[in-house]
Design an enzyme around this catalytic site. Sequence first.
Site, PDB file in Angstrom:
ATOM      1  N   PRO A   1      -6.534  -9.428  10.563  1.00 14.10           N
ATOM      2  CG  PRO A   1      -7.289 -11.601  10.182  1.00 14.10           C
ATOM      3  CD  PRO A   1      -6.278 -10.590   9.716  1.00 14.10           C
ATOM      4  N   GLY A   2      -6.491  -9.763  13.329  1.00 11.51           N
ATOM      5  CA  GLY A   2      -6.317  -9.789  14.775  1.00 11.51           C
ATOM      6  C   GLY A   2      -6.649  -8.459  15.438  1.00 11.51           C
TER       7      GLY A   2
ATOM      8  NE  ARG B   1      -9.068  -9.453  22.387  1.00 11.04           N
ATOM      9  CZ  ARG B   1      -8.823 -10.023  23.568  1.00 11.04           C
ATOM     10  NH1 ARG B   1      -8.524  -9.271  24.612  1.00 11.04           N
ATOM     11  NH2 ARG B   1      -8.887 -11.319  23.706  1.00 11.04           N
TER      12      ARG B   1
ATOM     13  CB  ALA C   1      -2.556  -0.681  -4.201  1.00 10.80           C
TER      14      ALA C   1
ATOM     15  CD  GLU D   1      -0.885  18.904  -2.340  1.00 11.21           C
ATOM     16  OE1 GLU D   1      -0.791  20.020  -2.888  1.00 11.21           O
ATOM     17  OE2 GLU D   1      -1.443  18.715  -1.241  1.00 11.21           O
TER      18      GLU D   1
ATOM     19  NE  ARG E   1       3.140   1.994   0.244  1.00  7.28           N
ATOM     20  CZ  ARG E   1       1.955   2.440  -0.033  1.00  7.28           C
ATOM     21  NH1 ARG E   1       1.474   3.511   0.561  1.00  7.28           N
ATOM     22  NH2 ARG E   1       1.207   1.817  -0.924  1.00  7.28           N
TER      23      ARG E   1
END
Length: 172
Positions: free
Chosen positions: A104-105, A28, A66, A130, A54
């Site tokens: 969570p996978g 995994r 955040a 920055e 983003r």
Amino acid sequence: MEEKTIYNGSIFSLNQKTIQIKGKDYLRDIIRHPGGVGILVIVDRKILLVQQMRPAIDQVTLEIPAGKLEYGEDPLQAGLRELNEEAGYTCKELSLIQYFFSTPGFCDERIWIYEAIDPIPVKNRLSMDEDEEIECKWIPIHEAYEMTRNGTILDAKTIMAIDHAILKEKNV
């Protein structure tokens, strides 16, 4: 079981882990991430959102303030820091709304969402990172909620925070 680091970056590491299912070994890929924190700020029935680009999704987003935790950092302290840096606010206390695993996978990133209780502008604002270019926007709670429903706001932690604000407002 066995786990080895394939890539170590500034934000996360990519590991490969051997797991066993029904007596058979499987490989995994796992992203190891220190976690993040988001802060719901409500003043005069408006939610503070930050607008920023983003690159991972090549979109400008609206999100609650955040940031990423450092490994071992207390989420509450990180929340106060991010509230100051991104929004120029502090508060009497931070109240935990929820924490959750983002994906969570394949990733162990945990995100804590707090609500700022009695938020006030700071006297001494910390410098933003920055590489951040953020614009703060105050959006009425019900307008923000509608933005989560019409696809304008797609960030999960922000949707959860706005849903919390709506439920809280209904129970007042």
